[in-house]
Design a protein around this motif. Structure first.
Motif, short mmCIF file in Angstrom:
data_model
loop_
_atom_site.label_atom_id
_atom_site.label_comp_id
_atom_site.label_asym_id
_atom_site.label_seq_id
_atom_site.Cartn_x
_atom_site.Cartn_y
_atom_site.Cartn_z
N VAL A 1 0.86 -1.18 0.00
CA VAL A 1 0.00 0.00 0.00
C VAL A 1 0.89 1.23 0.00
O VAL A 1 1.81 1.35 0.83
CB VAL A 1 -0.93 0.02 1.23
CG1 VAL A 1 -1.75 1.31 1.26
CG2 VAL A 1 -1.84 -1.20 1.24
N VAL A 2 0.66 2.15 -0.93
CA VAL A 2 1.44 3.38 -1.00
C VAL A 2 0.51 4.57 -0.78
O VAL A 2 -0.69 4.49 -1.04
CB VAL A 2 2.19 3.50 -2.34
CG1 VAL A 2 3.16 2.34 -2.51
CG2 VAL A 2 1.22 3.53 -3.52
N PHE A 3 1.07 5.66 -0.27
CA PHE A 3 0.23 6.80 0.08
C PHE A 3 1.00 8.10 -0.17
O PHE A 3 2.22 8.10 -0.32
CB PHE A 3 -0.19 6.71 1.55
CG PHE A 3 0.96 6.83 2.52
CD1 PHE A 3 1.33 8.05 3.06
CD2 PHE A 3 1.69 5.69 2.88
CE1 PHE A 3 2.40 8.15 3.93
CE2 PHE A 3 2.77 5.78 3.75
CZ PHE A 3 3.12 7.01 4.28
N THR A 4 0.25 9.21 -0.20
CA THR A 4 0.84 10.53 -0.43
C THR A 4 0.92 11.35 0.85
O THR A 4 1.99 11.69 1.32
CB THR A 4 0.05 11.30 -1.49
OG1 THR A 4 0.08 10.58 -2.73
CG2 THR A 4 0.64 12.69 -1.72
N GLU A 5 -0.22 11.69 1.43
CA GLU A 5 -0.24 12.59 2.58
C GLU A 5 0.14 11.86 3.86
O GLU A 5 -0.30 10.74 4.11
CB GLU A 5 -1.63 13.21 2.76
CG GLU A 5 -2.08 14.11 1.62
CD GLU A 5 -2.77 13.31 0.51
OE1 GLU A 5 -2.96 12.09 0.68
OE2 GLU A 5 -3.12 13.92 -0.51
N LYS A 6 0.94 12.53 4.69
CA LYS A 6 1.35 11.93 5.96
C LYS A 6 0.17 11.68 6.87
O LYS A 6 0.24 10.83 7.77
CB LYS A 6 2.37 12.83 6.67
CG LYS A 6 1.85 14.20 7.08
CD LYS A 6 2.95 15.02 7.74
CE LYS A 6 2.45 16.38 8.20
NZ LYS A 6 2.03 17.25 7.10
N GLU A 7 -0.95 12.40 6.62
CA GLU A 7 -2.14 12.18 7.44
C GLU A 7 -2.65 10.75 7.35
O GLU A 7 -3.31 10.27 8.27
CB GLU A 7 -3.24 13.16 7.01
CG GLU A 7 -3.02 14.60 7.43
CD GLU A 7 -2.01 15.32 6.56
OE1 GLU A 7 -1.57 16.43 6.95
OE2 GLU A 7 -1.63 14.78 5.48
N TYR A 8 -2.35 10.07 6.25
CA TYR A 8 -2.80 8.68 6.13
C TYR A 8 -2.25 7.83 7.28
O TYR A 8 -2.91 6.90 7.75
CB TYR A 8 -2.38 8.09 4.79
CG TYR A 8 -2.83 6.66 4.60
CD1 TYR A 8 -4.19 6.37 4.46
CD2 TYR A 8 -1.93 5.60 4.60
CE1 TYR A 8 -4.63 5.05 4.31
CE2 TYR A 8 -2.36 4.28 4.45
CZ TYR A 8 -3.72 4.02 4.31
OH TYR A 8 -4.14 2.72 4.17
N LEU A 9 -1.04 8.16 7.73
CA LEU A 9 -0.45 7.42 8.84
C LEU A 9 -0.71 8.09 10.19
O LEU A 9 -0.80 7.40 11.21
CB LEU A 9 1.07 7.30 8.64
CG LEU A 9 1.55 6.43 7.48
CD1 LEU A 9 3.07 6.37 7.48
CD2 LEU A 9 0.98 5.04 7.55
N LEU A 10 -0.81 9.41 10.21
CA LEU A 10 -0.86 10.14 11.47
C LEU A 10 -2.27 10.35 12.02
O LEU A 10 -2.44 10.48 13.24
CB LEU A 10 -0.18 11.50 11.31
CG LEU A 10 1.31 11.46 10.95
CD1 LEU A 10 1.85 12.88 10.81
CD2 LEU A 10 2.10 10.68 11.98
N ASP A 11 -3.28 10.40 11.14
CA ASP A 11 -4.65 10.57 11.64
C ASP A 11 -5.04 9.40 12.52
O ASP A 11 -4.59 8.27 12.31
CB ASP A 11 -5.64 10.68 10.48
CG ASP A 11 -5.61 12.04 9.79
OD1 ASP A 11 -4.95 12.95 10.33
OD2 ASP A 11 -6.24 12.17 8.74
N PRO A 12 -5.89 9.63 13.54
CA PRO A 12 -6.38 8.52 14.36
C PRO A 12 -7.00 7.44 13.47
O PRO A 12 -7.70 7.75 12.50
CB PRO A 12 -7.44 9.18 15.25
CG PRO A 12 -7.02 10.61 15.32
CD PRO A 12 -6.44 10.93 13.97
N LEU A 13 -6.70 6.19 13.78
CA LEU A 13 -7.18 5.10 12.96
C LEU A 13 -8.70 5.02 12.99
O LEU A 13 -9.30 4.96 14.05
CB LEU A 13 -6.59 3.77 13.43
CG LEU A 13 -6.87 2.55 12.55
CD1 LEU A 13 -6.31 2.76 11.16
CD2 LEU A 13 -6.28 1.30 13.18
#
Length: 257
Positions: free
Chosen positions: A151-163
């Motif tokens: 899985v690849v992503f752009t915005e850091k929010e994909y990892l940092l936002d609450p799950l």
């Protein structure tokens, strides 16, 4: 190859060569737009080149780009462009930026072309004709297990936002490999079978118009966080066919993985 696709390819490569004149230049001029996102002189000159090339060939077609005002269409056709997708990467000398051109006809995406000038890669597709990179066919991977997926992503929010319990967000915890290869490059990794899912939580029409026809023609799926295949939705998710079906079913049922 249709005249429209040939124009898109030729123009994306020409605009790409223009951007290379600015790439890694220490004196590159960077400006801030109203939304605080960066724009460079390369973005603006590349979009001007694209607009001029299309207008000279198809003067009645509409034009929608990131850097200048929209030109309305007189015939139901609209070209959608992003002169540099991944401007932040471009500014930092990272070669994973792309020049993107798409053609929309009466609300449906007909073709997409994405040039990666610093890599020498050119992806393209036209409806019903398959997807290609540098003239060779590409297709999504057959992987169907989430534990095997990249899985690849752009915005850091994909990892940092609450799950959340959204199935796309859940992937970051259960996928086999999660990496930040983002912008249009990440979606082309999916189209060419080198990743299974690409996630962008924030998208504009020019960010995804060229991506969608390429991923679809490569056998994949594209949809937003609500499960709709649109260019003005909430983000964009590109998947191979197997995981796309799984994710779409979960999104539409409101279920977690």
């Amino acid at each position: 190859m249709t005249p429209e696709l040939q124009l898109a390819l030729d123009t994306a490569e020409r605009a790409g060569r223009l951007t290379l004149d600015f790439f890694n230049r220490k004196t590159l001029k960077v400006f801030s737009k109203r939304d605080d996102s960066p724009v460079t002189e390369a973005d603006r000159q590349a979009e001007e080149l694209i607009r001029s090339a299309i207008a000279s060939r198809f003067p009645d077609d509409g034009l929608l780009g990131e850097e200048f005002e929209e030109k309305p269409s007189d015939n139901g056709r609209r070209w959608i462009m992003d002169p540099i997708d991944g401007t932040r990467s471009f500014i930092h000398g990272v070669p994973l930026y792309g020049v993107m051109i798409a053609l929309e006809e009466h609300g449906s995406l007909r073709l997409g072309a994405i040039s990666f000038p610093a890599l020498g890669h050119l992806f393209y597709a036209e409806s019903g004709c398959g997807a290609f990179m540098n003239g060779s066919p590409v297709s999504v991977s057959p992987i169907g297990g989430i534990g095997e997926a990249t899985v690849v992503f752009t915005e850091k929010e994909y990892l940092l936002d609450p799950l959340s319990e959204h199935p796309v967000d859940r992937l970051r915890s259960v996928a086999g490999l999660v990496r930040g290869w983002g912008d249009c490059y990440g979606h082309m990794l999916v189209a060419s079978g080198r990743a299974e899912v690409a996630v962008d939580k924030i998208m504009s029409p020019w960010d995804c118009a060229a991506v969608i026809p390429i991923v679809l023609e490569a056998g994949g799926r594209c949809f937003d966080y609500r499960g709709n295949t649109v260019i003005d939705g909430q983000g964009l998710v590109s998947c191979n066919a197997a995981l796309g079906s799984l994710l779409l079913d979960a999104v539409r049922k409101g279920e977690s993985l």
